[in-house]
Design an enzyme around this catalytic site. Structure first.
Site, PDB file in Angstrom:
ATOM      1  N   ALA A  44       5.056  52.257  45.845  1.00  0.00           N
ATOM      2  CA  ALA A  44       4.940  53.025  47.089  1.00  0.00           C
ATOM      3  C   ALA A  44       5.580  54.391  46.901  1.00  0.00           C
ATOM      4  CB  ALA A  44       5.632  52.269  48.212  1.00  0.00           C
TER       5      ALA A  44
ATOM      6  N   GLY B 139       4.112  48.175  44.895  1.00  0.00           N
ATOM      7  CA  GLY B 139       2.816  48.267  45.566  1.00  0.00           C
ATOM      8  C   GLY B 139       1.664  48.357  44.590  1.00  0.00           C
TER       9      GLY B 139
ATOM     10  N   GLU C  72       0.882  44.907  43.724  1.00  0.00           N
ATOM     11  CA  GLU C  72       0.296  44.286  44.922  1.00  0.00           C
ATOM     12  C   GLU C  72      -1.173  44.698  45.090  1.00  0.00           C
ATOM     13  OE1 GLU C  72       3.836  43.447  48.057  1.00  0.00           O
ATOM     14  OE2 GLU C  72       3.631  45.540  47.480  1.00  0.00           O
TER      15      GLU C  72
ATOM     16  N   GLU D  20      11.090  45.911  44.129  1.00  0.00           N
ATOM     17  CA  GLU D  20      11.560  46.337  45.463  1.00  0.00           C
ATOM     18  C   GLU D  20      13.000  45.909  45.741  1.00  0.00           C
ATOM     19  OE1 GLU D  20       7.076  46.182  45.821  1.00  0.00           O
ATOM     20  OE2 GLU D  20       8.621  45.040  44.800  1.00  0.00           O
TER      21      GLU D  20
END
Length: 717
Positions: A69, A108, A111, A131
């Site tokens: 992210a 992310g 993901e 994270e």
């Protein structure tokens, strides 16, 4: 999910035959910014509607797939499309979508890959959900899709630790469908897409997979193990809880629960602290005085002294490709130094950090041992690591001045002493710098780069370059007794000693600091370092001690008994043969009782909270003085020094971030209250008073000084 987002062009769409290639381009790491998320939604819609495209491949431009992210957006309100919705849209696609991964797929990025129907990686690719290091959990399905795809064991290994795995391990775990022989991710993706189209391979959606059953005790054991390692950090434990949810509920309920847990952590003090540490790490070397300045050449270094510190510095340099010439007084001392280096390097080989071939090359080619200073005539930089005595160090620098080539950097590894006074004995003070390594120097991450009055900018740049080569976290410090770290340490240790003489025990103080998140309490650390070191410092400072200072003798009395800590098996704690952990030494309490009687002190046992408040007030107050005087240019330099060199829990962000979090006014009020008992010790920093008066925070000071910290130094510096 709405698909009315316009494309910014940061995700391109190109048809290669009947395969759509979507390239994510957001240099340097393809972070999943708002524009990238909007583009992905638009491109997936375009792919669904493109009758010519039978499969799609998502790739990253540049060196990586997607490294996560955009954490700069974390400080702003979340904006649609949210990443979980983007990934749901990819997974819901009616035609196959393949993630083709090179470099890294992190957070992310992984993901997004888990939301694709297939994943192919090239050799050297790495995968992870880090994270946890930002005090949060994966928030876009990582805790729900990974266990369904790769099993709970893999999820429990990867997510709470934030560990990365390579392509082969990812394939073995089921994260990757294939490790391609292709070097290029686009080629790997196209080849895999071709086989999917030709074979009519059915789509595989992670959300629809049923994970293997798992015993509830697996999660209970994992939680206990993770909590022990985390020492107060919440996110690793919440990671386990989120994975456990995947074993208990539907995918949709699991996603809702993951989001709830993610948002709670995202709004926590721990996330704020760890984000601060993340950005502070990246700001450390961004200094106006070295902007655009090239460091001097750095291929070979000299080390003076082969004791624990000198051998550690030599080891760290050798392990990172530098040639080292080590100087000692005689052949016996050289033999001992070589044996220490061999033990250090051998340990690195055992842990897989070095190959046997590298070890052999170090001793055959890179390391030279000598008793003659003339052997240093060609080295690019010398680090002096002799006994902590200014006269001894001055003699060394006079010799170095005579033998070293023009332009060689002359560095002292002093912990406390005046670098200006050492530089003054040379004819080249512009070439002299302090490089304060922390023991063991080949392991500890912190390096204080101590800038003297006449140090040249390219010498400062060379100090930071050496830190980079040796994989250290380099922090700029100014000249004062103890620089940043040891100066602040001396102050909070003095506060702890006052707490102990006034009625608490060293063991209570240690317990409070362990509970706070430090790996060791201050008295256990003193035993580890050697109590004789502090004793020598106190004797050195005795002639200049202010008569108003409260001076405590209990540590001196312990040293007089020959109790120097772990090396003598007795200090504040008693150590059984070979033990690293001790049991409280009851004789210390008798010495304290005697001192209280002599000084007519009525013992008052403070609560845990009172001990912590005093300890932290002393740390923050002295840190504010260090920033006020320009010894540290910014509060963040203090935070990183304490985190990397002194065990301050990273998840609290350092003392200045902690002070912002609990409120500077509270700290100042505490200092003023303590000053009623000891006005000499508890003198509030002017900077702290100014900040409370204007309602400012240390975070705001970091932002102000980010552009030109050198220009903001306090006028008294």
């Amino acid at each position: 999910m709405s698909s009315s987002f316009k494309s910014s062009g940061q995700v391109s769409y190109e048809l290669r035959g009947d395969v759509a290639v979507m390239t994510v381009s957001n240099a340097p790491v393809n972070a999943l910014s708002l524009a990238i998320r909007q583009d992905l939604v638009a491109r997936i819609k375009q792919f669904e509607e493109d009758d010519a495209a039978k499969a799609a491949v998502i790739v990253g431009a540049g060196k990586v797939f997607i490294a996560g992210a955009d954490i700069r957006e974390f400080k702003r309100p979340a904006t649609e499309p949210h990443l979980p919705d983007v990934i749901d849209g990819i997974e819901a696609c009616s035609k196959p979508v393949i993630a083709a991964i090179h470099g890294v797929a992190l957070g992310g990025g992984l993901e997004v890959a888990l939301g694709c129907h297939f994943r192919v990686g090239v050799k050297g690719a790495k995968f992870g959900l880090p994270e946890v290091h930002l005090g949060i959990i994966p928030g876009a399905g990582g805790t729900q899709r990974l266990p369904r795809l790769a099993g709970f064991e893999t999820a429990l290994e990867m997510i709470p630790s934030g560990a990365q795995v390579g392509a082969d391990a990812a394939k073995a775990a089921g994260i990757l469908d294939e490790v391609s022989e292709e070097a290029d991710a686009v080629a790997a993706g196209l080849s895999f897409a071709r086989s999917v189209i030709d074979n009519g391979t059915p789509l595989r959606r992670c959300s629809e997979l049923v994970a293997a059953a798992v015993e509830p005790k697996v999660f209970a054991e994992a939680k206990a193990a993770v909590a022990k390692r985390a020492r107060g950090q919440k996110s690793p434990v919440v990671c386990v809880e989120a994975i456990e949810v995947a074993s208990q509920t539907s995918f949709a309920d699991g996603m809702a629960k993951e989001r709830e847990m993610f948002m709670e952590l995202k709004n926590s003090a721990q996330h704020r602290a760890l984000s601060h540490a993340f950005f502070a790490d990246r700001a450390l070397g961004k200094l106006p005085e070295i902007k655009g300045i090239a460091p001097r050449e750095l291929k070979s270094i000299g080390v003076i002294g082969g004791g624990t510190m000198g051998a550690g510095i030599a080891t760290g340099a050798l392990m990172n490709g530098l040639a080292v010439t080590l100087i000692e007084r005689d052949d016996d001392a050289l033999g001992r130094a070589k044996a220490t280096i061999a033990k250090n390097v051998g340990g690195a080989v055992k842990k897989g950090k070095l190959s046997v071939e590298q070890e052999q090359r170090i001793f055959a080619e890179a390391l030279s041992l000598s008793t003659d200073y003339a052997s240093l005539s060609d080295v690019d930089l010398v680090v002096e690591a002799v006994f902590e005595d200014i006269d001894v160090k001055k003699q060394v620098f006079e010799k170095l001045d005579a033998v070293c080539k023009d332009g060689a950097v002359l560095a002292t590894n002093t912990s406390y002493l005046d670098v200006n006074a050492i530089a003054a004995v040379t004819k080249r003070p512009q070439d002299v710098i302090g490089l304060h390594f922390f023991s063991p120097a080949h392991i500890m991450k912190l390096l204080e780069v101590v800038v003297a009055d006449k140090t040249a900018p390219d010498v400062i740049a060379t100090g930071f370059q050496l830190g980079k080569i040796m994989r250290k976290v380099a922090v700029r410090a100014g000249v004062c007794d103890g620089f940043i770290g040891n100066r602040i340490l001396a102050t909070y240790r003095a506060a702890a000693d006052a707490v102990v003489v006034d009625g608490s025990t060293p063991f209570e103080v240690d317990d409070v600091m362990l509970e706070f998140g430090f790996p060791m309490g201050p008295y256990a650390v003193a035993d580890l370092a050697g109590l004789d070191i502090g004793w020598a410092t106190r004797k050195r400072k005795a002639p200049t001690r202010d008569p108003r200072e409260r001076y405590f003798t209990f540590a001196d009395r312990m040293c007089e008994q020959g109790w120097f800590g772990q090396k003598t098996s007795k200090g504040y704690y008693v150590y059984e043969e070979g033990a690293r952990k001790g049991t409280p030494n009851p004789a210390v309490l008798e010495i304290l009782t005697d001192e209280r009687k002599e000084k007519h002190i009525n013992a008052q046992n403070l609560s845990k909270e009172q001990i912590l408040d005093r300890y932290m007030a002393a740390m923050v107050n002295e840190a504010a003085k260090v920033v006020e005087e320009g010894i540290a240019l910014r509060p963040l330099d203090v935070d990183m020094t304490l985190i990397y060199g002194y065990g301050f829990p990273r998840w609290r962000g350092g003392p200045m971030q902690y002070a912002d979090e609990i409120g500077l006014e509270k700290i100042l009020n505490n200092i003023k209250a303590y000053a009623q008992e000891d006005a000499y010790f508890w003198q509030p920093a002017k900077l702290l008073e100014e900040m409370v008066a204007t309602g400012k925070t240390f975070a705001e000071l970091n932002a102000e000084r980010g552009n030109n910290p050198a220009a903001k130094k306090h006028e008294n510096a």
